[in-house]
Design a protein around this motif. Structure first.
Motif, PDB file in Angstrom:
ATOM      1  N   MET A 119      52.887  40.015  45.396  1.00 39.12           N
ATOM      2  CA  MET A 119      52.335  40.860  44.251  1.00 39.12           C
ATOM      3  C   MET A 119      51.901  42.272  44.790  1.00 39.12           C
ATOM      4  N   GLY A 120      52.510  43.563  44.325  1.00 42.10           N
ATOM      5  CA  GLY A 120      52.337  44.951  44.631  1.00 42.10           C
ATOM      6  C   GLY A 120      51.028  45.070  44.515  1.00 42.10           C
ATOM      7  N   ARG A 121      50.501  46.182  45.291  1.00 40.57           N
ATOM      8  CA  ARG A 121      48.995  46.708  45.070  1.00 40.57           C
ATOM      9  C   ARG A 121      48.874  47.207  43.750  1.00 40.57           C
ATOM     10  N   MET A 122      49.466  47.740  43.086  1.00 39.89           N
ATOM     11  CA  MET A 122      49.248  48.372  41.630  1.00 39.89           C
ATOM     12  C   MET A 122      49.022  47.270  40.905  1.00 39.89           C
ATOM     13  N   PHE A 140      44.291  32.542  46.026  1.00 41.74           N
ATOM     14  CA  PHE A 140      43.912  32.599  44.594  1.00 41.74           C
ATOM     15  C   PHE A 140      42.753  33.039  43.939  1.00 41.74           C
ATOM     16  N   ASP A 141      41.662  32.672  44.982  1.00 44.40           N
ATOM     17  CA  ASP A 141      40.349  33.399  44.722  1.00 44.40           C
ATOM     18  C   ASP A 141      40.244  34.739  45.019  1.00 44.40           C
ATOM     19  N   ARG A 142      40.805  35.405  45.992  1.00 43.16           N
ATOM     20  CA  ARG A 142      41.074  37.013  46.090  1.00 43.16           C
ATOM     21  C   ARG A 142      41.504  37.424  45.191  1.00 43.16           C
ATOM     22  N   LEU A 143      42.708  36.499  44.575  1.00 39.80           N
ATOM     23  CA  LEU A 143      43.700  37.357  43.418  1.00 39.80           C
ATOM     24  C   LEU A 143      42.593  37.274  42.021  1.00 39.80           C
ATOM     25  N   MET A 144      41.884  36.243  41.689  1.00 35.37           N
ATOM     26  CA  MET A 144      41.202  36.194  40.495  1.00 35.37           C
ATOM     27  C   MET A 144      39.804  37.028  40.429  1.00 35.37           C
TER      28      MET A 144
END
Length: 470
Positions: free
Chosen positions: A1-4, A149-153
């Protein structure tokens, strides 16, 4: 997934996490244990009774919801009716210390028409909810052990940010049996500061359960006060630093001031060549002959305690999370606070020097202020937002001629900081180098031939200070 896309996801998750935090706070502070049980029972009935043709659990959900709504309405009406009927004042000391429980008295004055019975008093705490900027900065509250997933959410990081933002922990609510009309009632409360700096207490709560015992009736008592929280200190040995006395322009009473004034010792007759600025005009008027002020130079011991504030460069070089660099800086402040009265003797001066928005240098000892002044200054010290260790080196260059020895409290022992130590060692100054680091001494000094650096583990500061060689 991109940074933006990740940044957009974090921005969209923030309102939901904020609402979730408010809901959890309401359950903890707004409901009694019985109320939380009824709420959980209602949720369970709603889940398992979703089909009324299979069971009658929907009736239990309706009953639980009705009880909570009725109790909540009664609590809101009671709290609004009593608002403004009680005023309060705290007897707080001027300062407190991180991690040290503080007991204090609160005076309550009831201006209502009826006596208040069976209430509880507690502090209103500052809101620890992370700001949007905090949550969007992925370095704040990060943990290398988080799954992708934890870092993403971001929810585990949200919980850590909440814990980091909590500035104070309060004790149990204290019972107030009677609040008589137009009489003062004293209640003892306890709080434990968790962070240094100014602690703002927005007010107090008077609470009691509603008649059904489900919802807390809460009456806000506005009383905003501030308290300066000093850094945590640890026992430390006295550092007997070598070094000779140095000439101090201005004498010791003016050593912390700017200018070239010397120590005043008396008056004498004017001699040709004396500066007109030294003429003491009142004495000339009384005696009829010109009198000038006479000064003498003084030589004495002057040490410096240097605090490294460039935490951003440490996290940038090591790739650490920002909360890790913050913990390192807080450990450095605690080390400096523990040593500010353990350097030199009672006849020497001590300069506390660090770089913030500008270069700060505060002088204490021999009548110029003591440990209390240094602790108050360190309580408000913040990491430098920009700049490099070169600024610290430049600030020390102009003071080398006045100093007898230095104690450096560094956040790392990388190349820029080794260059700083090398420059100071070439000037012939005795150095004591303390580095906040998780590495041991051989690993920290690997490849280094200058004055040895002593590591102090950020989670074992007391143990590290106890090993400082006198």
């Amino acid at each position: 997934m991109g940074r933006m896309n990740v940044a957009w996801l974090r921005a969209s998750l923030y309102p939901g996490l904020r609402r979730l935090e408010r809901w959890q706070r309401f359950q903890h502070q707004g409901l009694t244990p019985l109320g939380r049980f009824v709420l959980g029972l209602g949720f369970a009935a709603a889940i398992f009774g979703i089909d009324p043709r299979l069971n009658q659990l929907y009736q239990l959900f309706t009953l639980a919801l009705s009880l909570l709504l009725f109790a909540g309405l009664a609590a809101v009406v009671d709290g609004r009716w009593r608002r403004g009927q009680v005023s309060a004042s705290r007897e707080l000391p001027r300062t407190a210390s991180v991690g040290t429980p503080l007991d204090y008295r609160v005076r309550l004055h009831c201006r209502g028409r009826r006596t208040w019975r069976a209430w509880f008093l507690t502090e209103r705490l500052p809101d620890p909810t992370p700001t949007r900027a905090q949550f969007r900065d992925s370095r704040q509250g990060a943990d290398a052990g988080d799954a992708w997933f934890d870092r993403l959410m971001g929810y585990p990081r949200w919980r850590r940010l909440l814990a980091a933002n909590r500035a104070v922990r309060v004790g149990e609510p204290q019972a107030v049996d009677h609040l008589s009309v137009n009489q003062l009632t004293q209640v003892r409360l306890r709080l434990t500061p968790l962070r240094r700096g100014y602690l703002r207490l927005p007010g107090l709560w008077l609470t009691r359960p509603d008649p059904l015992g489900l919802v807390q009736v809460r009456v806000r008592v506005p009383r905003e006060q501030s308290l300066l929280v000093l850094p945590r200190r640890y026992p430390a040995p006295r550092l007997s630093l070598p070094g000779r006395r140095q000439y101090q322009p201005g004498g010791w009473t003016l050593a912390g001031a700017v200018g070239d004034s010397q120590e005043f010792i008396g008056l004498r007759e004017y001699r040709p060549g004396d500066s007109p600025r030294l003429i003491h005009w009142p004495s000339w008027a009384r005696s009829g002959s010109p009198q000038v002020k006479e000064f003498q130079d003084e030589f004495f011991t002057r040490h410096a305690l240097v605090l490294d504030t460039f935490a951003a460069s440490v996290s940038l070089n090591a790739g650490d999370a920002r909360d890790a660099s913050d913990a390192t800086f807080e450990a450095a402040v605690s080390v400096a606070a523990s040593l500010c009265d353990r350097i030199g003797d009672e006849d020497s001066l001590l300069d506390l020097l660090f770089v913030g928005a500008e270069t700060y240098c505060f002088t204490g000892g021999r009548g110029l202020g003591g440990v209390g002044q240094f602790l108050e200054i360190l309580a408000c010290a913040q990491p430098a937002a920009a700049g490099s260790v070169a600024q610290l080196e430049q600030a020390l260059r102009g003071r080398i001629g006045q100093l007898s020895a230095l104690v450096l409290v560094l956040l790392a022992f990388d190349a820029p900081r080794r260059k700083l130590v090398r420059t100071l060692a070439r000037a012939g100054l005795p150095l004591r180098i303390l580095v906040i680091s998780t590495r041991d001494a051989p690993a920290l000094n690997a490849g280094w031939s200058g004055p040895p650096a002593q590591p102090i583990h950020p989670e074992r500061i007391g143990e590290g200070l106890a090993q400082v060689v006198e």
